[in-house]
Design a protein around this motif. Structure first.
Motif, PDB file in Angstrom:
ATOM      1  N   ILE A 129       0.835  -1.211   0.000  1.00 46.14           N
ATOM      2  CA  ILE A 129       0.000   0.000   0.000  1.00 46.14           C
ATOM      3  C   ILE A 129       0.864   1.254   0.000  1.00 46.14           C
ATOM      4  N   TYR A 130       1.929   1.249   0.806  1.00 48.19           N
ATOM      5  CA  TYR A 130       2.775   2.430   0.942  1.00 48.19           C
ATOM      6  C   TYR A 130       4.037   2.369   0.080  1.00 48.19           C
ATOM      7  N   LYS A 131       4.041   1.435  -0.885  1.00 49.17           N
ATOM      8  CA  LYS A 131       5.084   1.355  -1.912  1.00 49.17           C
ATOM      9  C   LYS A 131       6.501   1.297  -1.329  1.00 49.17           C
ATOM     10  N   MET A 132       6.674   0.433  -0.339  1.00 49.98           N
ATOM     11  CA  MET A 132       8.002   0.283   0.253  1.00 49.98           C
ATOM     12  C   MET A 132       8.945  -0.332  -0.779  1.00 49.98           C
ATOM     13  N   PRO A 133      10.064   0.339  -1.080  1.00 55.27           N
ATOM     14  CA  PRO A 133      11.021  -0.216  -2.045  1.00 55.27           C
ATOM     15  C   PRO A 133      11.599  -1.555  -1.574  1.00 55.27           C
ATOM     16  N   HIS A 140      15.743  -4.908   4.266  1.00 55.04           N
ATOM     17  CA  HIS A 140      16.260  -4.386   5.535  1.00 55.04           C
ATOM     18  C   HIS A 140      15.248  -4.650   6.659  1.00 55.04           C
ATOM     19  N   SER A 141      13.981  -4.403   6.404  1.00 50.01           N
ATOM     20  CA  SER A 141      12.935  -4.589   7.417  1.00 50.01           C
ATOM     21  C   SER A 141      12.778  -6.055   7.804  1.00 50.01           C
ATOM     22  N   LEU A 142      12.919  -6.949   6.837  1.00 52.49           N
ATOM     23  CA  LEU A 142      12.896  -8.385   7.146  1.00 52.49           C
ATOM     24  C   LEU A 142      14.042  -8.754   8.088  1.00 52.49           C
ATOM     25  N   LEU A 197       7.682  -3.316  10.161  1.00 57.05           N
ATOM     26  CA  LEU A 197       7.009  -2.046   9.865  1.00 57.05           C
ATOM     27  C   LEU A 197       7.786  -0.807  10.290  1.00 57.05           C
ATOM     28  N   HIS A 198       8.976  -0.978  10.876  1.00 61.09           N
ATOM     29  CA  HIS A 198       9.656   0.193  11.446  1.00 61.09           C
ATOM     30  C   HIS A 198       9.983   1.264  10.413  1.00 61.09           C
ATOM     31  N   ASP A 199      10.187   0.917   9.158  1.00 65.85           N
ATOM     32  CA  ASP A 199      10.526   1.890   8.109  1.00 65.85           C
ATOM     33  C   ASP A 199       9.377   2.128   7.130  1.00 65.85           C
ATOM     34  N   ILE A 200       8.157   1.859   7.535  1.00 65.93           N
ATOM     35  CA  ILE A 200       7.020   1.979   6.614  1.00 65.93           C
ATOM     36  C   ILE A 200       6.826   3.410   6.093  1.00 65.93           C
ATOM     37  N   GLY A 201       7.251   4.401   6.839  1.00 62.85           N
ATOM     38  CA  GLY A 201       7.102   5.787   6.393  1.00 62.85           C
ATOM     39  C   GLY A 201       8.258   6.307   5.562  1.00 62.85           C
ATOM     40  N   HIS A 207      10.369   9.971   9.058  1.00 58.90           N
ATOM     41  CA  HIS A 207       9.762   8.697   8.658  1.00 58.90           C
ATOM     42  C   HIS A 207       9.248   7.914   9.863  1.00 58.90           C
ATOM     43  N   SER A 208       9.868   8.095  11.019  1.00 58.10           N
ATOM     44  CA  SER A 208       9.406   7.360  12.201  1.00 58.10           C
ATOM     45  C   SER A 208       8.052   7.895  12.681  1.00 58.10           C
ATOM     46  N   GLN A 209       7.856   9.195  12.618  1.00 57.48           N
ATOM     47  CA  GLN A 209       6.568   9.768  13.021  1.00 57.48           C
ATOM     48  C   GLN A 209       5.460   9.364  12.057  1.00 57.48           C
ATOM     49  N   LEU A 210       5.739   9.466  10.771  1.00 53.91           N
ATOM     50  CA  LEU A 210       4.749   9.062   9.780  1.00 53.91           C
ATOM     51  C   LEU A 210       4.448   7.569   9.905  1.00 53.91           C
ATOM     52  N   GLY A 211       5.498   6.765  10.068  1.00 53.22           N
ATOM     53  CA  GLY A 211       5.318   5.319  10.203  1.00 53.22           C
ATOM     54  C   GLY A 211       4.460   4.952  11.393  1.00 53.22           C
ATOM     55  N   ALA A 212       4.671   5.630  12.523  1.00 56.35           N
ATOM     56  CA  ALA A 212       3.863   5.354  13.720  1.00 56.35           C
ATOM     57  C   ALA A 212       2.395   5.657  13.468  1.00 56.35           C
TER      58      ALA A 212
END
Length: 196
Positions: free
Chosen positions: A27-31, A37-39, A70-74, A85-90
């Motif tokens: 949905i948020y087009k994570m590259p 990295h998130s995995l 999900l830590h880098d979702i933003g 990105h941390s504020q948006l991700g939260a």
């Protein structure tokens, strides 16, 4: 030093599955490189929880894994448009899953503004640590990770000072986690070949 009251977990808070996390990535087009990295961050957090399973009751490993995923979702949005990105991700994870503990871990994965107390604030400090051991999709020491951060983000004296503070904090978290788990995490041979 600011103190934060205990933040008890509630049994009714939604913990997203791996598939639900990956749907949010889409949905948020994570590259793809941020997905890898998130995995790694999620798997490292889960492995650390498993290390402590027989010693103490910590936190749900599925919550730790989801927090890492999900830590880098933003990040994708803020790379393009600016912002934290941390504020948006939260805010993203809170709006999708309404789990304040998950949102707190995402919000504070860059830096924890309160006392470093692994027993009181296990999840956000675990995610900070896991993130600070993951250079892209490779498990590295804190020293190697921060060498990279200084090169990539140390573009002003102010940013250099912030990175230094973050490094000191990451080392303190590693020390407390190692003592709590009775394992030297800086030397622990995680099975990183199967983490991503």
């Amino acid at each position: 030093m600011k103190t934060l009251p205990n933040f008890p977990l509630q049994s009714g808070w939604k913990i997203p599955t791996e598939n639900e996390c990956k749907k949010i990535w889409s949905i948020y087009k994570m590259p793809e490189h941020i997905q890898r990295h998130s995995l790694l961050v999620g798997n490292l957090a889960k492995e650390i929880i498993k290390l402590g399973k027989n010693k103490l009751s910590l936190i749900n490993e599925h919550l730790a894994y989801a927090s890492g995923l999900l830590h880098d979702i933003g990040k994708h949005y803020t790379i393009k448009h600016g912002g934290a990105h941390s504020q948006l991700g939260a805010s993203i994870v809170l709006s999708h899953f309404f789990n304040p503990a998950l949102a707190q871990a995402v919000l504070h994965h860059v830096y924890w503004p309160y006392e470093v107390n692994i027993k009181k604030h296990f999840l956000p400090l675990l995610i900070i640590y896991s993130d600070k051991r993951a250079k892209h999709d490779k498990l590295v020491s804190i020293e190697e990770r921060f060498e990279d951060l200084f090169i990539r983000y140390g573009t002003s004296q102010q940013k250099i000072e912030l990175i230094k503070k973050s490094k000191i904090q990451a080392l303190a978290i590693e020390q407390q986690l190692s003592a709590l788990l009775e394992v030297n995490l800086s030397a622990y041979p995680f099975n990183c070949w199967r983490m991503v």
